[in-house]
Design an enzyme around this catalytic site. Sequence first.
Site, mmCIF file in Angstrom:
data_model
loop_
_atom_site.group_PDB
_atom_site.id
_atom_site.type_symbol
_atom_site.label_atom_id
_atom_site.label_comp_id
_atom_site.label_asym_id
_atom_site.label_seq_id
_atom_site.Cartn_x
_atom_site.Cartn_y
_atom_site.Cartn_z
ATOM 1 N N SER A 16 0.677 -7.307 -8.350
ATOM 2 C CA SER A 16 1.088 -8.527 -8.989
ATOM 3 C C SER A 16 0.675 -8.827 -10.688
ATOM 4 O O SER A 16 0.984 -8.872 -11.406
ATOM 5 C CB SER A 16 1.488 -9.871 -8.444
ATOM 6 O OG SER A 16 2.310 -9.452 -7.175
ATOM 7 N N ASP A 74 -8.602 -9.606 -1.595
ATOM 8 C CA ASP A 74 -8.849 -9.757 -2.928
ATOM 9 C C ASP A 74 -8.279 -10.774 -4.169
ATOM 10 O O ASP A 74 -8.708 -10.860 -5.093
ATOM 11 C CB ASP A 74 -8.581 -8.118 -3.629
ATOM 12 C CG ASP A 74 -7.257 -8.126 -3.773
ATOM 13 O OD1 ASP A 74 -6.496 -8.721 -2.934
ATOM 14 O OD2 ASP A 74 -6.792 -7.036 -4.192
ATOM 15 N N GLN A 90 10.834 -7.183 -9.185
ATOM 16 C CA GLN A 90 9.689 -7.962 -9.764
ATOM 17 C C GLN A 90 9.431 -7.325 -11.388
ATOM 18 O O GLN A 90 9.048 -7.849 -12.323
ATOM 19 C CB GLN A 90 8.530 -8.120 -9.030
ATOM 20 C CG GLN A 90 7.567 -8.648 -9.724
ATOM 21 C CD GLN A 90 6.272 -9.363 -8.667
ATOM 22 O OE1 GLN A 90 6.462 -9.950 -7.837
ATOM 23 N NE2 GLN A 90 4.957 -8.985 -9.168
ATOM 24 N N HIS A 143 0.851 -1.112 -0.136
ATOM 25 C CA HIS A 143 -0.170 0.152 -0.140
ATOM 26 C C HIS A 143 0.791 1.357 0.080
ATOM 27 O O HIS A 143 0.566 2.216 -0.843
ATOM 28 C CB HIS A 143 -0.912 0.244 1.247
ATOM 29 C CG HIS A 143 -2.167 -1.074 1.005
ATOM 30 N ND1 HIS A 143 -3.389 -0.601 1.080
ATOM 31 C CD2 HIS A 143 -2.275 -2.283 0.600
ATOM 32 C CE1 HIS A 143 -4.142 -1.303 0.840
ATOM 33 N NE2 HIS A 143 -3.485 -2.487 0.506
ATOM 34 N N ASP A 203 -5.228 6.683 1.582
ATOM 35 C CA ASP A 203 -5.457 5.248 0.936
ATOM 36 C C ASP A 203 -6.865 5.109 1.452
ATOM 37 O O ASP A 203 -7.388 5.494 2.562
ATOM 38 C CB ASP A 203 -4.642 4.453 2.056
ATOM 39 C CG ASP A 203 -4.804 2.908 1.389
ATOM 40 O OD1 ASP A 203 -6.079 2.443 1.375
ATOM 41 O OD2 ASP A 203 -3.575 2.135 1.160
HETATM 42 C C1 U2F Z 1 -1.602 -6.955 -0.572
HETATM 43 O O1 U2F Z 1 -0.626 -7.255 -1.580
HETATM 44 P P1 U2F Z 1 0.726 -7.698 -1.624
HETATM 45 O O2 U2F Z 1 1.485 -6.473 -1.225
HETATM 46 O O3 U2F Z 1 1.330 -8.971 -0.850
HETATM 47 O O4 U2F Z 1 0.807 -8.050 -3.262
HETATM 48 P P2 U2F Z 1 0.822 -7.219 -4.610
HETATM 49 O O5 U2F Z 1 -0.260 -6.512 -4.512
HETATM 50 O O6 U2F Z 1 0.868 -8.530 -5.416
HETATM 51 O O7 U2F Z 1 1.895 -6.412 -4.426
HETATM 52 C C2 U2F Z 1 3.339 -7.056 -4.384
HETATM 53 C C3 U2F Z 1 4.220 -5.966 -4.838
HETATM 54 O O8 U2F Z 1 5.549 -6.421 -4.394
HETATM 55 C C4 U2F Z 1 6.608 -6.324 -5.481
HETATM 56 C C5 U2F Z 1 5.673 -6.657 -6.568
HETATM 57 C C6 U2F Z 1 4.433 -5.700 -6.343
HETATM 58 O O9 U2F Z 1 4.555 -4.478 -6.655
HETATM 59 O O10 U2F Z 1 6.366 -6.136 -7.818
HETATM 60 N N1 U2F Z 1 7.715 -7.448 -5.242
HETATM 61 C C7 U2F Z 1 8.821 -7.292 -5.589
HETATM 62 O O11 U2F Z 1 9.011 -6.170 -6.137
HETATM 63 N N2 U2F Z 1 9.641 -8.273 -5.356
HETATM 64 C C8 U2F Z 1 9.317 -9.271 -4.714
HETATM 65 O O12 U2F Z 1 10.261 -10.143 -4.595
HETATM 66 C C9 U2F Z 1 8.133 -9.787 -4.266
HETATM 67 C C10 U2F Z 1 7.041 -8.526 -4.448
HETATM 68 C C11 U2F Z 1 -2.745 -7.835 -0.811
HETATM 69 F F1 U2F Z 1 -2.175 -9.253 -0.163
HETATM 70 C C12 U2F Z 1 -3.516 -8.293 -1.994
HETATM 71 O O13 U2F Z 1 -4.460 -9.086 -1.874
HETATM 72 C C13 U2F Z 1 -3.793 -6.728 -2.470
HETATM 73 O O14 U2F Z 1 -4.383 -6.834 -3.795
HETATM 74 C C14 U2F Z 1 -2.907 -5.801 -2.429
HETATM 75 C C15 U2F Z 1 -3.520 -4.257 -2.564
HETATM 76 O O15 U2F Z 1 -4.206 -4.156 -1.708
HETATM 77 O O16 U2F Z 1 -2.149 -5.694 -1.171
#
Ligand code: U2F
Length: 436
Positions: free
Chosen positions: A349, A368, A329, A18, A114
């Site tokens: 992602s 989500d 990523q 976030h 947010d």
């Molecule tokens: C929560 O999500 P997360 O932060 O766990 O997962 P993502 O929304 O997919 O975002 C992960 C980000 O971390 C980066 C990747 C994404 O931008 O590029 N990243 C990275 O650069 N290198 C790595 O080795 C691992 C990750 C939640 F879990 C989700 O359900 C929600 O959709 C999201 C938004 O609310 O927040």
Amino acid sequence: MATIFSHIAVMTFPFSSHPSALLNLVRRLAASAPTVRFSFLSTAKSNQAIFSGQQYDNIKPYDISDGLPEGYVFTGNVHETVEAFMKDTPGNFKEGMREAEAEAGVKVSCFLTDAFLAFGGEMADAMGVPWIAFWIGGPCSLSIHIHTDPIRSTVGDTGMAQNAEQTLKFIPGMSKIQIRDLPEGIIDHLEMPIAHALHIMGLKLPGATAVVLNSYEEIDLTIITDLKTKLKKVLSVGPSTLTSSSPSKPDESGCLPWLDKHKAASVAYISFGTILVPPPSELAALAEAIEASGVPYLWSLPDHSRHHLPQGFVERTSTRGMIVSWAPQLQVLAHTSVGIHITHSGWNSVLESISYAVPMICRPFFADNMLNCRMVEDVWEIGVRVEDGILTKSGTMKAIEHLLSNDKGKKLKENIRLLQESAVKAVGSNDPGRQF
Ligand code: U2F
């Protein structure tokens, strides 16, 4: 620094991806509005991680309380830290805002928060200034929160199990979404503190001056058109991936030179986001599937989870595998060697996979994730969900074969290329790899 004419208080939800997504947006705004001061209010831990020493002329981070007792040691339970933080709101933000106003010498004239922090709307109302809410997730999950009450009244008291396969066809654009895809806190797990905050958010967002979406219209036209009838203004500004000018962290582990050695579209990139680690049995099953399928892999896996991998797996696959605790990523997905993304289906992602046209294998876990996975598999047809929704050796191997197969895999690839094209068009860029 230019003279400050106005002052925006930015309020973050300081967990998972976030804060960095909000900072991405703020960096874009700040660059085009040099006389506006952005006071970025977040916890010390989060500010340290996302600013990592970087300074901006008109963005100033302020550390606010995380609500945790002194000397608190993380137990591994994220809900505990979220709960402590939420209990300290909005007092911690008000204190941070006072400090920012005193230092800038200019009163706050707008709130950018947010969307999770709906009390930002009340703070803005009390001061008679606009409230802009940033929704980091997809249009589909926002629609669920806006329609929580109608969903609850349709399902009644009978709960998730009784209605699992019922679709949400009464909500525009959601006819493929099933009740079992809903995030916790909509019709079950109502006791979670975040569930209450999100319900309030769904009720308050129609009062916001504008809601900014980390998405683009063409991806979910019907859903966004419906959202526009419920919200005062919807601004689609994503995918932020294609508009940000720097990768999240440098390639300290050498993922990119390693990828350079592999054939086009041959490598499976595995990551489950910023907070999730699959259960040990699933990590082991995934490793077994990767080993048996012979696919080269790059796995972003926290150090503390590696002992769950089968004995000898790392050594046996060392010529075609790499495990790192963090991967850049965006650059990884942009690399031509990557052909499969195994993901938890977090919104960022999914958007990043679309931005670089890498089809997905989804293992959704929470929030989500299930909605995003349904969209990926059944609406956009750009990936598959693992069999029965959990990582088993045979189910994961089937999914890998599916993506690599000439006919089925090719179709997914064509579909995701079309979505990528529309994303690139939406942000006005011709070259999705341009920022690297
Ligand atoms: C929560 O999500 P997360 O932060 O766990 O997962 P993502 O929304 O997919 O975002 C992960 C980000 O971390 C980066 C990747 C994404 O931008 O590029 N990243 C990275 O650069 N290198 C790595 O080795 C691992 C990750 C939640 F879990 C989700 O359900 C929600 O959709 C999201 C938004 O609310 O927040």
